[in-house]
Scaffold this motif. Structure first.
Motif: not given
Length: 252
Positions: A77, A108-113, A116
């Protein structure tokens, strides 16, 4: 002239499997927007080195710096947060899911941060790999070997990495597909992405790389500009010899 800070700098890396030291004293540097390749025979420690740098294997000793800052013991991570992505040799796709769903997972990781922009990034991936756009609803498990490699690289690019690490991207692929993959690596470098390429096909790797390291028995035996290594008699004898017709065909 100011020398840019390396994206990745590794000093005296040591990695063990149990009591067996698989990698010993490996040092390497990956400058921004460059292709650095690590070549060597099977069992040399190439995959082990990438896995340790990504946090998939424990590091026994050594210093790892990203953008000049030490990262301590790397964790997956943490390395993803630093903008580093790994395309493993096994590719590790979700075979029952569509191409598009595999790509979405890569973001997914960028979306969680809070990012968009996954749709825009996906279109960029499709521009690199038009075949994926054509088959975007197809299950990943039904793809050919070359298409699976394209999807694996595309999924990694969905994270918008600054450093892309690839483990044996040419393994098991037809010569035409290998040439396509390596041409895309050159395009990615021109787009500003740094690449650390582990590859048994030394001929093809040294043709696209800026710098190369020769790994044998877990230790760096040689390194230098890729063009210099391509013409070094020791490298020619061990990795680029006239008997290596398959490598000549892949690199042509």
């Amino acid at each position: 002239m100011t020398i840019p800070t390396p994206v990745l700098q590794v000093e005296d890396l040591a990695v063990c499997y149990g009591k067996v030291e698989a990698v010993s004293g490996v040092s390497l540097t990956v400058p921004p927007a460059s292709i650095v390749t690590v070549i060597g025979p099977n069992g040399a420690g190439k995959t082990t080195t990438l896995s340790a740098l990504m946090g998939l294997l424990p590091v026994r000793a050594g210093t790892i710096r990203v953008d000049g800052q030490p990262v301590g013991t790397p964790e997956v991570s943490q390395m993803v947060d630093h903008g580093i992505a790994l395309v493993p040799e096994s590719r590790e796709l979700f075979g029952s899911m569509s191409i598009e769903d595999n790509l979405v997972l890569g973001a997914f990781h960028r979306h969680r941060q809070g990012a968009r922009d996954s749709r825009q990034t996906m279109e960029q991936v499709y521009d690199l790999f038009p075949r994926l756009r054509e088959r975007r609803t197809q299950a990943a498990g039904t793809l050919s070997g070359g298409e699976r490699q394209m999807l694996a690289v595309g999924r990694a690019l969905m994270a918008k990495p600054r450093l892309l690490m690839l483990d044996e991207p040419s393994l098991g692929l037809a010569p035409l597909i290998v040439r396509d993959i390596f041409r895309i690596l050159v395009d990615l470098r021109q787009a500003g992405i740094a690449i650390l390429l582990v590859e048994q096909n030394a001929r093809a790797a040294l043709q696209v790389a800026d710098h190369g390291y020769v790994l044998e028995n877990g230790t760096v035996r040689m390194d230098g500009p890729a063009e210099t290594l391509r013409h070094d008699p020791r490298v020619i004898e061990s990795y680029l010899g006239l008997n290596s017709k398959h490598q000549q065909m892949l690199a042509s």
